[in-house]
Design an enzyme around this catalytic site. Structure first.
Site: not given
Ligand SMILES: C[S@@+](CC[C@H](N)C(=O)[O-])C[C@H]1O[C@@H](n2cnc3c(N)ncnc32)[C@H](O)[C@@H]1O
Length: 279
Positions: A111, A113, A130, A152, A177, A232
């Site tokens: 959370g 961002w 997410d 997803d 992200d 990213k």
């Molecule tokens: C680096 S973390 C994000 C950190 C977040 N932006 C923050 O500020 O706290 C990457 C996130 O991408 C999510 N993610 C990966 N593939 C995804 C998908 N297909 N759909 C939704 N979320 C996804 C992961 O579950 C993970 O929580």
């Protein structure tokens, strides 16, 4: 213009959320693992302990250190790029995140961002998505005009929930992200995350920007004309990144690659910032 009536809500699109994600969503905080910690995860834990941004995030009660990267892009990189391009700065384009805008935050958990975006966006709607739940001990799910969709992003059902949450309005900023779970091979991991970026760009600006014969069609995709896209990716060779970069250049007037200071030097993560969607 932006519907003040949008309510905060949490929506779950559960069809493909794994058992681990489901456990977390019902509050399981620890899972006993039988195997020993690998060397690389021990190193990661050591790095986390020493990282000044992790310490700062903990001291400020933030869900993650990622907040500082978005803050830096918003407050430092974006204004510098606008200035460099000679675009006149006014109240509306001073920052990437503006008080009146609709923002889609892909890969929002835990959370960081979303929390930072909510301090900047006062009148628009934020839709966060997410696979995993947000850390609701750090970010209130009752923020005004904030929606969280647990699902997803790559599934059409989840995309439809994003569209529904914006109640017939378009987004002004789509930021991703998202990162795939690391499998261990850095090139494979980077390519899998690059694929998520491409899907996020298709969602934002339509699939046709990946065609070399593209002519702007601002009715395609979630982003309004003039809108921005931030994602990213992990550096994986220009030849692999080329399709994404070219597609972004077709769909947006200004495209840049950024490495924020708050991103670890040893990490290959980079951010693509595409400003001003063509119409
Ligand atoms: C680096 S973390 C994000 C950190 C977040 N932006 C923050 O500020 O706290 C990457 C996130 O991408 C999510 N993610 C990966 N593939 C995804 C998908 N297909 N759909 C939704 N979320 C996804 C992961 O579950 C993970 O929580």
């Amino acid at each position: 213009m932006f519907a003040a009536a949008h309510q905060s809500r949490v929506i779950r699109a559960t069809s493909h959320i794994s058992a681990l994600h489901q456990l977390r969503s019902v509050g399981a905080t620890s899972i006993r693992l039988k195997h020993k910690q690998s060397k690389s995860s021990q190193n990661w834990i050591q790095r986390q302990k020493k990282d000044p941004y992790v310490q700062k995030a903990q001291a400020q009660g933030l869900p993650s250190r990622a907040s500082f990267k978005l803050q830096e892009i918003n407050e430092t990189h974006y204004p510098a790029l606008i200035k460099k391009k000679g675009i006149p700065v006014n109240g509306k384009n001073k920052r990437l995140l503006q008080p009146r805008m609709n923002v889609v935050d892909l890969g929002a958990s835990p959370g960081g961002w979303s929390l930072y975006a909510s301090t900047q966006v006062k009148e628009g709607t934020i839709v966060a998505i997410d696979l995993l739940p947000l850390d609701d001990t750090k970010i209130s799910l009752n923020l005004p005009n904030f929606n969280f969709i647990q699902g997803d992003f790559t599934e059409s059902e989840t995309k439809q929930l994003i569209v529904d949450a914006l109640v017939q309005e378009r987004a002004n900023l789509v930021m991703s992200d998202m990162a795939q779970n690391f499998l261990g091979d850095s090139q494979t991991d980077a390519l899998r995350t690059l694929n998520l970026c491409e899907q996020a760009l298709v969602f934002s600006a339509g699939g046709s920007c990946f065609d070399s014969s593209y002519s702007p069609k601002s009715d395609e995709g979630m982003l309004a004309p003039g809108g921005s896209f931030l994602c990213k990716f992990f550096s994986c060779g220009k030849e692999n990144e080329e399709d994404l970069m070219q597609a972004a250049k077709r769909a947006f007037r200004n495209v840049h690659v950024i490495k924020p200071k708050s991103s670890r030097k040893e990490s290959s993560e980079m951010y693509l910032l595409a400003i001003d969607r063509r119409d």
